[in-house]
Structure formats: C-alpha cells, structure tokens
Design a protein around this motif. Structure first.
Motif, short mmCIF file in Angstrom:
data_model
loop_
_atom_site.label_atom_id
_atom_site.label_comp_id
_atom_site.label_asym_id
_atom_site.label_seq_id
_atom_site.Cartn_x
_atom_site.Cartn_y
_atom_site.Cartn_z
N PRO A 81 -1.94 -1.80 2.54
CA PRO A 81 -0.56 -1.98 3.01
C PRO A 81 0.25 -2.80 2.02
CG PRO A 81 -2.12 -3.28 4.34
CD PRO A 81 -2.93 -2.45 3.40
N ALA A 82 1.56 -2.53 2.00
CA ALA A 82 2.42 -3.19 1.02
C ALA A 82 3.69 -3.69 1.70
CB ALA A 82 2.78 -2.21 -0.09
N ILE A 83 4.29 -4.70 1.10
CA ILE A 83 5.53 -5.29 1.64
C ILE A 83 6.54 -5.44 0.50
CG2 ILE A 83 6.55 -7.33 2.76
CD1 ILE A 83 4.01 -7.69 4.35
N LEU A 84 7.75 -4.98 0.72
CA LEU A 84 8.83 -5.12 -0.26
C LEU A 84 9.32 -6.56 -0.25
CD1 LEU A 84 10.79 -1.92 0.88
CD2 LEU A 84 9.36 -2.10 -1.19
N VAL A 85 9.40 -7.20 -1.41
CA VAL A 85 9.83 -8.61 -1.50
C VAL A 85 10.76 -8.77 -2.70
CG1 VAL A 85 9.01 -11.00 -1.48
CG2 VAL A 85 7.42 -9.18 -0.94
N ALA A 92 5.61 -18.84 -2.87
CA ALA A 92 5.08 -18.84 -1.50
C ALA A 92 5.29 -17.49 -0.82
CB ALA A 92 5.75 -19.94 -0.68
N SER A 93 6.43 -16.86 -1.01
CA SER A 93 6.71 -15.57 -0.36
C SER A 93 5.67 -14.54 -0.79
CB SER A 93 8.10 -15.05 -0.72
OG SER A 93 9.08 -16.04 -0.69
N PHE A 94 5.39 -14.49 -2.09
CA PHE A 94 4.43 -13.52 -2.63
C PHE A 94 3.00 -13.86 -2.21
CE2 PHE A 94 6.20 -10.47 -5.84
CZ PHE A 94 7.53 -10.67 -5.52
N GLN A 95 2.65 -15.14 -2.28
CA GLN A 95 1.28 -15.54 -1.92
C GLN A 95 1.00 -15.27 -0.45
OE1 GLN A 95 -1.06 -16.05 -3.90
NE2 GLN A 95 -0.72 -17.61 -5.46
N PRO A 104 2.34 -7.32 -2.50
CA PRO A 104 3.78 -7.55 -2.62
C PRO A 104 4.38 -6.58 -3.64
CG PRO A 104 2.53 -9.34 -3.68
CD PRO A 104 1.54 -8.34 -3.18
N VAL A 105 5.41 -5.84 -3.22
CA VAL A 105 6.10 -4.93 -4.14
C VAL A 105 7.39 -5.62 -4.55
CG1 VAL A 105 7.20 -2.67 -4.37
CG2 VAL A 105 5.13 -2.92 -2.96
N ALA A 106 7.43 -6.08 -5.79
CA ALA A 106 8.57 -6.86 -6.26
C ALA A 106 9.81 -5.98 -6.38
CB ALA A 106 8.25 -7.49 -7.61
#
Ligand SMILES: *Cc1c(COP(=O)(O)O)cnc(C)c1O
Length: 381
Positions: A81-85, A92-95, A104-106
């Motif tokens: 699973p992936a999250i757009l960030v 902290a957001s990425f970790q 994390p998908v930058a």
C-alpha cells in the motif's frame, strides 16, 4: 534570540506538581482524560474522536494504521500500500507512512504556498494508493477542501498533517473540527506544547477505535478502563499496537497551554507575522508565501522566499548578526531513505533553494522583527 521557543512557566509547573504530588498517578489517567475532553470542546468534536498520544509522529502513525484498517475492512489491501505525501514536510510525515507499512509517494507542492500540488498527486495515483496526506505547511490549510474532494473521488483516506496548524481556521471552521484523520503535534515549539505530545482527531468510530487501541499496545478497550481508574488484566489483542499513550504529566502541561492559546499565544504570533509581512512585502527579491488570511491562522513558522539565487547571502548576513535561521524543509524525496532524488519535483526543489525561516514565537519582540527585516533589506539593497 531563538528561532522558536517553548513558552511555559508557573502555571504549567503547578499543573505538573499537582500530578506528581497530589494525584500521584503519572501514566495515562485522569489528567489525560481531562485534556482530551478540553481538546474536544475546543475543536467542537466528541471526546471519542480525540486520541492523544506521546508525539505528533505517533499520531500520524496511528492515522496510517487507521487508514490501512479501513481499506482492509472494505476490500483487499494491496501488497504494497502507498500514500501520497507532499515532499516539502518534516521527515516525520514520511517516517510515519513507512512505519505504518506503506510506501510514501513523494508529490510536488505549489510554488507559491508550499502545500500539496493536487495535479501532481493525481498524476501519481495508482491501484496501490490507499490515502493522501496533506500538510498544512506554515499553518496554511489552503486547498484543504479540494484535498478532501480528491480523497472522496478516488476512495482514499485523507490524513491532514496539521502539526503547524493547531488553532487555525479554514473557511470559518477550525482545523480538527472537520475532515477524516487530522493529526496535531504538541512538541516543545508548536503552537501549544505538552513537552512532547500529539493527538489524532478521527471522524469515524472505527478509525477512532483502531487508533485508541493501537496507542495502548492493541489492548482492546484499555482507554475506557484507564479513564475509569482501572487497568486491563485479561486482555484480548487482535491487532498490532504501540506504546503511544500520553502521560498525565504531559497532559497537565497541555491543559494549561490550551487555556493560554487564544488570549496569549495566538495574538502574539499573529502580530509578529503581520509585522514581518508589512516590512517585507515590498522588498525586491523577497516573496512571501501566499496563505489563508492572517486573522484565521496562528502562524507557527515564518518561512520566506529569497529569489534569484540570493538565499545564501541573506542567510549568512542574518547569521553574522546573531539571528538564527532555519530551513523548512529539505524535501523528503532528496533524503537517502526516500529515494535520494530519484524523482524530480521541480517546485519542492525550487523552494528548497529559496526558503529561509525567520524567528517566530510569542517571546520575540517587535524590535527584533524590525532589526531582522532591516538586515534583509540592507543585504538585498
Ligand atoms: C512537528 C511536526 C511533526 C511531528 O510532530 P512531533 O510531535 O515532533 O513528533 C510532523 N509533521 C510536521 C509538519 C511537523 O512540523
């Protein structure tokens, strides 16, 4: 002079003393419950929606776990699973995304606000994406409503990293009073502090339950028993959990800080922010970030853009004059763990080359701001 600073004193010390000397229970108990109730009242939500924890990072991790649980309960979770960030955020957001088992998908940011560029996020959507994270960069919610629409349209959970935005309003609604999974930080330098702490505001009962249990090692229903003065001796545990709860000591500090936010901290931060804006708005090579109106936000940091390759010159001039400066942030997609620049995000990289964070906290005085702005003007003249 400090770049940022905790503003604590006798009131917070008395509250801690009360926990230590009168109450005597230092873990998660009555003071934590009181703080959750006060946060609920301030934000206009129900107490079950407020899940305090021991850092903002922990609240983001709990939000990711809740998003994963929601996705799993409705269908099959992707293998990865992936999250757009947005890349322009605290690591902290990425970790937190990574800790929650997601990739994390930058994504790129808008050059004039530093907030998530939804068009770029949309281009990076694929079947693995289960959530989108928004960061209220520099206390600015900006396109937050469109982010919720985007989440709705694509069936994604929306995590709002509102670590910069406690107390801010967006289109007449307080951040944390609406949304899906909203995360605050109460670390030492945020708009209010617990010393260290944070909280998740959840808008559906399942997410609130998952997060509340996960902060107590997955021990089902332990929150309610602790708030009733007891413990869980014969637990069942079905899901992974962590030791993320907020202690009475930290919560007692938070309660005092919450009382001071509107009368004391908010006007002090707004006044200094407005002075900076007035003094810098017409300076050549200086560009202020666009933001929601200053009457609605409580500015946590003061990043400005220095254009035309002059950032380092301005930075050294300030440092030579004993003005501390910061960088918010080195974009996360440039960090080794998150790809070392394998993708290119032009606006995040451009802002990284332009942004200088100036001192901002309630103990700064107007003369400090005037002096800082004079140094910037003289350097660019
Ligand atoms: C402070 C901060 C966090 C993390 O909060 P902690 O309480 O320090 O763990 C997350 N995201 C952003 C944008 C922050 O500024």
């Amino acid at each position: 002079m400090r770049l940022s600073q905790s503003v604590v004193g006798g009131k917070e010390a008395d509250a801690v003393r009360h926990v230590l000397c009168e109450d005597g229970y230092l873990g998660m108990g009555a003071a934590t419950m009181r703080f959750e109730n006060e946060l609920a009242e301030y934000l206009g939500v129900k107490p079950w929606q407020v899940i305090t924890c021991n850092s903002g990072t922990a609240s983001l991790h709990l939000a990711v776990l809740a998003a994963v649980a929601r996705f799993s309960s409705r269908g099959t979770l992707p293998v990865q699973p992936a999250i757009l960030v947005p890349s322009l955020t605290f690591v902290a957001s990425f970790q937190a995304v990574l800790a929650g088992g997601c990739e994390p998908v930058a994504c790129d940011v808008l050059p004039d606000t530093g907030t998530l560029d939804l068009a770029d996020a949309e281009a990076r959507l694929n079947e693995n994406v289960i959530a989108v994270m928004h960061v209220d960069y520099a206390s600015n919610p900006w396109h937050l409503d469109s982010v919720y629409e985007f989440g709705q349209k694509h069936g994604l959970a929306v995590i709002d990293d509102a670590a910069h935005a406690f107390g801010c309003e967006h289109h007449s609604r307080r951040i944390g009073s609406f949304g899906d999974l909203v995360c605050f930080s109460f670390d030492g330098i945020k708009n209010i502090t617990c010393g260290e702490g944070g909280c998740l505001i959840a808008f559906d009962p399942q997410s609130a339950q998952v997060a509340a249990d996960a902060r107590l090692l997955g021990v089902e229903g332990d929150t309610a028993r602790r708030f009733a003065g007891g413990r869980t001796w014969e637990p069942d545990v079905r899901l992974p959990g962590l030791r993320y709860h907020l202690s009475n000591i930290m919560a007692a500090i938070g309660s005092e800080q919450l009382k001071r936010l509107e009368p004391e901290f908010a006007p002090a931060r707004r006044k200094l922010y407005k002075l900076y804006s007035d003094l810098l708005c017409a300076v050549p090579d200086v560009e202020l970030l666009r933001t929601d109106p200053e009457d609605y936000i409580i500015p946590h940091i003061m990043p400005i853009r220095i254009l035309n390759g002059k950032k380092d010159k301005v930075k050294s001039a300030l440092q030579c004059n004993d003005v501390p400066v910061g960088t918010h942030y080195r974009p996360c997609h440039l960090l080794t763990l998150f790809g070392a620049g394998a993708v290119s995000l032009p606006h995040a990289e451009q802002l990284y080359g332009e942004l200088v964070t100036l001192p901002l906290h309630p103990l700064l005085c107007r003369d400090d701001v005037t002096r800082i702005c004079d140094i910037i003007k003289n350097t660019l003249a």
